[in-house]
Design a protein around this motif. Sequence first.
Motif, PDB file in Angstrom:
ATOM      1  N   GLN A  35     -53.028  32.962 -66.489  1.00 46.18           N
ATOM      2  CA  GLN A  35     -51.641  32.871 -66.033  1.00 46.18           C
ATOM      3  C   GLN A  35     -51.360  31.499 -65.439  1.00 46.18           C
ATOM      4  N   ARG A  36     -52.313  30.978 -64.651  1.00 48.22           N
ATOM      5  CA  ARG A  36     -52.134  29.643 -64.076  1.00 48.22           C
ATOM      6  C   ARG A  36     -52.064  28.584 -65.161  1.00 48.22           C
ATOM      7  N   LEU A  37     -52.872  28.762 -66.191  1.00 48.92           N
ATOM      8  CA  LEU A  37     -52.901  27.810 -67.300  1.00 48.92           C
ATOM      9  C   LEU A  37     -51.553  27.770 -68.010  1.00 48.92           C
ATOM     10  N   ALA A  38     -50.978  28.933 -68.271  1.00 44.40           N
ATOM     11  CA  ALA A  38     -49.681  28.991 -68.947  1.00 44.40           C
ATOM     12  C   ALA A  38     -48.597  28.349 -68.096  1.00 44.40           C
ATOM     13  N   LEU A  39     -48.622  28.615 -66.791  1.00 44.73           N
ATOM     14  CA  LEU A  39     -47.638  28.017 -65.898  1.00 44.73           C
ATOM     15  C   LEU A  39     -47.796  26.504 -65.848  1.00 44.73           C
ATOM     16  N   ALA A  40     -49.029  26.020 -65.743  1.00 43.42           N
ATOM     17  CA  ALA A  40     -49.269  24.577 -65.689  1.00 43.42           C
ATOM     18  C   ALA A  40     -48.804  23.896 -66.967  1.00 43.42           C
ATOM     19  N   ALA A  41     -48.997  24.537 -68.106  1.00 40.65           N
ATOM     20  CA  ALA A  41     -48.556  23.954 -69.380  1.00 40.65           C
ATOM     21  C   ALA A  41     -47.039  23.835 -69.426  1.00 40.65           C
ATOM     22  N   ARG A  42     -46.345  24.859 -68.919  1.00 41.07           N
ATOM     23  CA  ARG A  42     -44.875  24.799 -68.905  1.00 41.07           C
ATOM     24  C   ARG A  42     -44.387  23.687 -67.970  1.00 41.07           C
ATOM     25  N   VAL A  43     -45.030  23.549 -66.826  1.00 42.78           N
ATOM     26  CA  VAL A  43     -44.632  22.497 -65.879  1.00 42.78           C
ATOM     27  C   VAL A  43     -44.927  21.126 -66.463  1.00 42.78           C
ATOM     28  N   ALA A  44     -46.096  20.975 -67.096  1.00 45.20           N
ATOM     29  CA  ALA A  44     -46.487  19.679 -67.641  1.00 45.20           C
ATOM     30  C   ALA A  44     -45.470  19.157 -68.642  1.00 45.20           C
ATOM     31  N   ALA A  45     -44.883  20.054 -69.398  1.00 42.48           N
ATOM     32  CA  ALA A  45     -43.906  19.651 -70.415  1.00 42.48           C
ATOM     33  C   ALA A  45     -42.662  19.014 -69.811  1.00 42.48           C
ATOM     34  N   PRO A  54     -52.247  13.901 -70.218  1.00 46.01           N
ATOM     35  CA  PRO A  54     -53.599  14.387 -69.947  1.00 46.01           C
ATOM     36  C   PRO A  54     -53.643  15.850 -69.513  1.00 46.01           C
ATOM     37  N   LEU A  55     -52.608  16.310 -68.810  1.00 44.59           N
ATOM     38  CA  LEU A  55     -52.569  17.723 -68.435  1.00 44.59           C
ATOM     39  C   LEU A  55     -52.524  18.605 -69.672  1.00 44.59           C
ATOM     40  N   LEU A  56     -51.723  18.234 -70.640  1.00 43.80           N
ATOM     41  CA  LEU A  56     -51.603  19.030 -71.862  1.00 43.80           C
ATOM     42  C   LEU A  56     -52.883  18.972 -72.693  1.00 43.80           C
ATOM     43  N   ARG A  57     -53.612  17.869 -72.609  1.00 46.59           N
ATOM     44  CA  ARG A  57     -54.913  17.810 -73.288  1.00 46.59           C
ATOM     45  C   ARG A  57     -55.860  18.840 -72.682  1.00 46.59           C
TER      46      ARG A  57
END
Length: 220
Positions: A35-45, A54-57
């Motif tokens: 869940q944290r990973l999905a949230l971080a990916a949305r924020v990184a975008a 680098p976050l998306l990598r």
Amino acid sequence: MKKKTTRATRPQSWHSHAWQAQSLLLAYPDEQFEQRLALAARVAATLPDPVARPLLRFTTHAEQTAPADLATTYVATFDHRKRCCLYLTYYAHGDTRKRGLALLRLKQTYAAAGWRLGDDELPDHLAVVLEFAATDPEAGHRLLTEHRAGLELLRLALNDDSSPWAHVLDSVSSTLPALAGDDREAVLRLAAQGPPEEQVGLDPYASPVFLPDPVVGGPR
């Protein structure tokens, strides 16, 4: 059109979102990590490209890695290698008594901002510092800048090891001012000498309760 960013000397509005995402990704990959990973990916975008890329990598790598394998790699990286220590005061003070005072000052900084740690959290863990920075960007930016040399040494160590978490540290570095002369010298000194060793008799008021094992993993 790609977003651009400069390494500002003061935090901008997007910094808090970046630090929160980085904090989520530097915590131990437990059962809530997906869940944290999905949230971080949305924020990184939503972030400037040098911070987001680098976050998306990292999120891409983590999504393609079995959770158990990611957890095993986390432990191998951060629990058993002092050169990849996530506890920031370790770089400046090693296991000396001065580290106890540094940890106490961190707790006092958090308390002054009305921020309380959980009983299982240590104040200098990078994930904790980043989480604090997300809630209090001015104070958090100062803390991250104060520990710039240690952060850079950690970033270089992770890159040397081709660790996936090197991407997260690259992102953290992109939110901070570029290394100045004194910072560069501090990084070189730390790389050459390592953290200081115990100096018996110094700082007798430092409580041993603030001296955690530097090679234990992060918040779990």
